[in-house]
Design a protein around this motif. Structure first.
Motif, short mmCIF file in Angstrom:
data_model
loop_
_atom_site.label_atom_id
_atom_site.label_comp_id
_atom_site.label_asym_id
_atom_site.label_seq_id
_atom_site.Cartn_x
_atom_site.Cartn_y
_atom_site.Cartn_z
N GLY A 128 17.98 5.19 20.53
CA GLY A 128 17.23 4.94 21.75
C GLY A 128 15.76 5.28 21.61
N ASP A 129 15.03 5.00 22.67
CA ASP A 129 13.61 5.31 22.72
C ASP A 129 13.40 6.83 22.64
OD1 ASP A 129 15.06 4.68 25.15
OD2 ASP A 129 13.28 5.16 26.32
N GLY A 130 14.25 7.58 23.33
CA GLY A 130 14.13 9.04 23.26
C GLY A 130 14.42 9.54 21.86
N GLY A 131 15.48 9.01 21.26
CA GLY A 131 15.91 9.47 19.94
C GLY A 131 14.92 9.16 18.84
N ASP A 156 15.36 0.05 23.34
CA ASP A 156 14.46 0.68 24.30
C ASP A 156 14.85 0.32 25.72
OD1 ASP A 156 12.33 1.72 25.69
OD2 ASP A 156 10.88 0.21 25.00
N ASN A 157 15.47 1.28 26.41
CA ASN A 157 15.78 1.05 27.83
C ASN A 157 14.79 1.80 28.71
OD1 ASN A 157 16.63 3.62 27.32
ND2 ASN A 157 18.76 3.31 27.96
N GLU A 158 13.75 2.34 28.10
CA GLU A 158 12.61 2.93 28.81
C GLU A 158 13.00 4.15 29.65
OE1 GLU A 158 11.20 -0.80 30.80
OE2 GLU A 158 9.73 -0.81 29.17
N VAL A 159 14.02 4.86 29.15
CA VAL A 159 14.52 6.02 29.89
C VAL A 159 15.53 6.77 29.00
CG1 VAL A 159 16.46 4.70 30.91
CG2 VAL A 159 15.62 6.73 32.11
N TYR A 160 15.79 8.02 29.32
CA TYR A 160 16.93 8.71 28.72
C TYR A 160 18.14 8.32 29.58
CZ TYR A 160 13.83 11.79 25.96
OH TYR A 160 12.91 12.28 25.08
N GLY A 161 18.80 7.28 29.19
CA GLY A 161 19.87 6.74 30.02
C GLY A 161 21.10 7.62 30.01
N ASN A 162 21.45 8.08 28.83
CA ASN A 162 22.71 8.80 28.65
C ASN A 162 22.73 10.16 29.36
OD1 ASN A 162 24.77 9.76 25.83
ND2 ASN A 162 25.29 8.60 27.63
MG LIG Z 1 16.65 5.29 26.22
#
Ligand SMILES: [Mg+2]
Ligand SMILES: Cc1ncc(C[n+]2csc(CCOP(=O)(O)OP(=O)(O)O)c2C)c(N)n1
Ligand code: SF4
Ligand code: SF4
Ligand code: SF4
Lengths: 288, 74
Positions: A128-131, A156-162
């Motif tokens: 992800g983007d965060g990772g 990239d979902n532009e957030v920490y989704g999990n």
């Molecule tokens: Mg993300």
């Protein structure tokens, strides 16, 4: 890993789960499939717990169909939504500690070169983007500076989704999220330019609106990483939960973002360009 | 009770199209029958997102796939 490893030993077919038998008989091991054939062969990725309508899940589905040699590929993921599906595919999957994916991939790719000096073994990080761009930033950058031969795909979902909606460096400026109530204070990081500066030989940015194009991009990134150096794909893969997108509008949103700020972009070094010109021209020459 | 997608096979067969199949987020779920040229849904795997309906109705104006209510065990 390898074709021998996925084949069922003679006499054991009737004891294996049906999904596995289907995978060996009607799946993509040992042959390259055209992504347009989706829905007509047994896919590598199985049922998984990602949310309904998740376009990160969609991107992962197309990603597996696009792999040039799934039986000789290792996928590395980490904490975050993507691994919920990556761990359900019939391709070896390694769970790197959050932030460490690109260090794990560097070591793994080097070890595979020593263990299988005459075989192509592909390593792909998907995180992800965060990772990759927040917590794993240092590892990501150093794998590129060191010109490690593997592909990095940022979903990239532009957030920490999990973890329920914290902002990331990839969230757009001003956006309010559940755990970023004041609104994002700085611009979305330009990951593609960073990748070019840090030494990637092939870089692409894509919104998942066209499966053929996703597949071509994934394939190019994997093949260029084999031959030349690090490659990077920045994919917009919306989180319909944290961004409150009704599921039936997820593709519409991807199309909107493509027009807005996720237009298809592809960059490669001159030698990679030449390599693809030759490789992708070859089949037509044979036909003529 | 929950929603799944269902293809109207007679209508779908007219088009020789598989666009919805190429956009379902779920693997091995929205399938395509090679000989009959129709899409079909593997119901237990469908998560009811309706992206396929958007593709068929909103983008292509073909209206061959809808969401239907099923009960557990159907
Ligand atoms: Mg993300
Ligand atoms: C070292 C470490 N720090 C924090 C976490 C908690 N954690 C799990 S997933 C996640 C965020 C995921 O965001 P992203 O990487 O963007 O992936 P997404 O879920 O959005 O796909 C965090 C902070 C962890 N698992 N390990
Ligand atoms: S939380 Fe968001 S990114 Fe994660 S599976 Fe659900 S919709 Fe996809
Ligand atoms: S989009 Fe509509 S017409 Fe096309 S295959 Fe799907 S259901 Fe059939
Ligand atoms: S509703 Fe969603 S999961 Fe079900 S078949 Fe349509 S696109 Fe696939």
């Amino acid at each position: 890993m390898g074709l021998e490893y996925v084949r069922i030993s003679p006499g054991f077919e009737k004891y294996m789960p049906k999904d596995y038998v289907d995978l060996v008989q009607y799946g993509q091991f040992g042959k390259e499939v055209d992504v347009q054939q989706l829905g007509q062969f047994k896919e590598l990725v199985e049922e998984h717990p990602m949310c309904a309508g998740c376009f990160m899940a969609y991107f992962i589905r197309v990603f597996y169909a696009a792999l040039p040699k799934p039986e000789d590929t290792i996928v590395i993921g980490t904490a975050g939504c993507a691994r919920l599906a990556l761990s359900q595919a019939a391709v070896p999957f390694i769970y790197g500690n959050y932030g460490d994916t690109n260090a794990v991939a560097s070591g793994l790719k080097r070890a595979l070169n020593i263990r299988f000096p005459n075989k192509e073994k592909d390593v792909v990080v998907m995180a992800g983007d965060g990772g990759l761009i927040d917590i794993g930033f240092g590892m990501t950058m150093h794998s590129w500076f060191r010109r490690e031969n593997f592909t990095t795909i940022m979903v990239d979902n532009e957030v920490y989704g999990n973890t329920g909606g914290q902002e990331s460096g990839m969230s757009p400026k001003g956006v309010q999220l559940k755990m970023a109530p004041k609104g994002k204070q700085f611009e979305k990081i330009n990951a593609v330019e960073l990748a070019k500066t840090a030494g990637c030989v092939y870089v692409a940015k894509i919104s998942p609106t066209n499966p053929k194009r996703i597949a071509k991009t994934v394939r190019r990134a994997v093949l260029a990483a084999r031959e030349f150096g690090p490659t990077f794909i920045h994919a917009y893969t919306s989180c319909n939960i944290e961004y409150s997108i009704p599921t039936e509008k997820v593709l519409e949103d991807a199309r909107k973002r493509e027009k807005q700020d996720f237009g298809f972009y592809e960059w490669m070094t001159d030698e990679v360009k030449e390599f693809f010109e030759q490789l992708e021209r070859a089949p037509q020459e044979v036909k003529a | 009770m929950y929603y799944v997608a269902e293809v109207n096979e007679a209508d779908c067969a007219k088009y020789n199209c598989k666009q919805c199949v190429l956009f379902c987020p779920e693997p091995n779920t929205l399938m395509y029958h090679d000989k009959n040229h129709v899409a079909w849904v593997n119901f237990p795997r469908c998560k009811g997102c309706a992206i396929c309906v958007y593709v068929c109705s909103d983008l292509l104006k073909r209206n061959c796939i809808q969401m239907v209510m099923v009960k557990a065990g159907d």
